[in-house]
Design a protein around this motif. Structure first.
Motif, mmCIF file in Angstrom:
data_model
loop_
_atom_site.group_PDB
_atom_site.id
_atom_site.type_symbol
_atom_site.label_atom_id
_atom_site.label_comp_id
_atom_site.label_asym_id
_atom_site.label_seq_id
_atom_site.Cartn_x
_atom_site.Cartn_y
_atom_site.Cartn_z
ATOM 1 N N HIS A 184 33.539 10.142 2.298
ATOM 2 C CA HIS A 184 34.933 10.491 2.030
ATOM 3 C C HIS A 184 34.993 11.464 0.858
ATOM 4 O O HIS A 184 34.428 11.219 -0.199
ATOM 5 N N THR A 213 33.945 12.737 7.764
ATOM 6 C CA THR A 213 34.615 12.907 6.479
ATOM 7 C C THR A 213 36.093 13.185 6.702
ATOM 8 O O THR A 213 36.534 13.389 7.832
ATOM 9 N N ASN A 214 36.858 13.174 5.612
ATOM 10 C CA ASN A 214 38.301 13.400 5.714
ATOM 11 C C ASN A 214 38.635 14.884 5.581
ATOM 12 O O ASN A 214 37.782 15.700 5.202
ATOM 13 N N GLU A 215 39.877 15.221 5.876
ATOM 14 C CA GLU A 215 40.323 16.610 5.763
ATOM 15 C C GLU A 215 40.315 17.045 4.295
ATOM 16 O O GLU A 215 40.817 16.345 3.428
ATOM 17 N N TYR A 232 38.399 13.020 9.871
ATOM 18 C CA TYR A 232 39.480 12.070 10.110
ATOM 19 C C TYR A 232 40.602 12.285 9.098
ATOM 20 O O TYR A 232 40.394 12.876 8.036
ATOM 21 N N LYS A 233 41.789 11.811 9.429
ATOM 22 C CA LYS A 233 42.957 12.031 8.572
ATOM 23 C C LYS A 233 43.196 10.887 7.590
ATOM 24 O O LYS A 233 43.542 11.094 6.437
ATOM 25 N N THR A 234 43.042 9.661 8.082
ATOM 26 C CA THR A 234 43.294 8.472 7.263
ATOM 27 C C THR A 234 42.233 7.422 7.551
ATOM 28 O O THR A 234 41.426 7.571 8.486
ATOM 29 N N LEU A 238 39.948 6.779 10.953
ATOM 30 C CA LEU A 238 38.503 6.555 10.980
ATOM 31 C C LEU A 238 38.171 5.332 11.824
ATOM 32 O O LEU A 238 37.260 5.365 12.666
#
Length: 285
Positions: A184, A213-215, A232-234, A238
């Motif tokens: 993350h 990983t996140n945006e 992923y966004k949140t 995930l």
């Protein structure tokens, strides 16, 4: 010298250097650029780079920000750092031993978690989050963290599906044995960082272990969503991706794609050669 190369911007000093060495090309590596409305900061960066014949930067997001603050596109060269790509394949026996170490059966995913936090104490929250994810996911999670005074206290809050390792010494073997890595990325409000191309991600992808990983700005240079990894966004997003019935099949495809991307674009030898050819171009002018 044939070339003067600076490893980061140093304000108006580059302009002063140019006064004394008018005919010598100046190149600058500017891996990080803040996304900032601070006019003084933006002016400082622009003055730092204005006299450069070429500015090397690491990510597409950084390139766009350099353009936005007034650096000519023709002067910017997108050239990331890279890694040595010669690796030994992990034996089947060693892979099975690593999976056995975490009681990870063949139907479960083995997931390496690589925390990227400015404040080590945030790992507590990260572990709690992954513990919540582990309740639903058919997987074992291994936190691979740097040596820290908090290790013992971190160890007290994990469970039988979430493990924590200091290092470990066989970190690269662990990456090879894993199905995916989760890392993350913190999202500072005002910075694009070269650390958005972490070496650990490259090493993971080289070993055919896709990164989730996140945006965040810059991650797309390494993680092509659903192709070399997952963005992923949140946290809930995930979880839904890990529970996707097609995820194992998708991971199999992403493994090859992830390795090929590193071999093609983040190969240390290739990047070194590109730097050399760029410098030769300017010195021959």
């Amino acid at each position: 010298p044939d070339i003067i190369h600076l490893t980061d911007s140093i304000g108006p000093i580059a302009s002063l250097i140019k006064i004394f060495y008018k005919n010598i090309p100046i190149t600058i590596t500017k891996p990080t650029v803040r996304i900032s409305k601070n006019l003084i900061y933006n002016l400082w960066v622009r003055l730092s780079l204005k006299k450069a014949d070429c500015v090397f930067t690491f990510t597409d997001a950084s390139l766009k920000q350099l353009e936005k603050i007034g650096i000519q596109k023709k002067k910017i060269n997108l050239l990331p750092w890279g890694i040595q790509v010669s690796t030994k394949n992990l034996s089947v026996e060693k892979e099975l031993l690593i999976r056995k170490r975490y009681n990870c059966n063949k139907d479960e995913l083995l997931i390496v978690v690589i925390p990227r936090v400015a404040d080590e104490t945030n790992v507590y929250k990260y572990i709690d989050h992954i513990k919540n994810v582990s309740v639903k996911a058919n997987a074992k999670f291994v936190f691979a963290i740097k040596p820290t005074v908090y290790f013992d206290s971190f160890s007290k809050i994990v469970n039988d599906k979430v493990f924590i390792e200091s290092g470990p010494k066989d970190f690269y073997d662990l990456l090879s044995a894993a199905d995916i890595s989760i890392s993350h990325t913190r999202k500072p409000k005002d910075i694009i960082s070269s650390s958005l191309l972490p070496l650990a991600w490259m090493e993971s992808m080289l070993r055919e272990t896709p990164v989730f990983t996140n945006e965040a700005p810059g991650v797309e240079d390494l993680i092509i969503n659903n192709y070399t990894g997952i963005i992923y966004k949140t946290g809930d997003d995930l979880v839904s991706k890990l529970l996707d019935s097609d995820m194992k099949k998708n991971i199999k495809n992403m493994k090859i794609n992830a390795r090929n991307l590193i071999l093609d674009k983040f190969n240390f030898d290739k990047i070194s050669s590109l730097y050399s050819s760029n410098w030769k171009h300017f010195s021959d002018r």
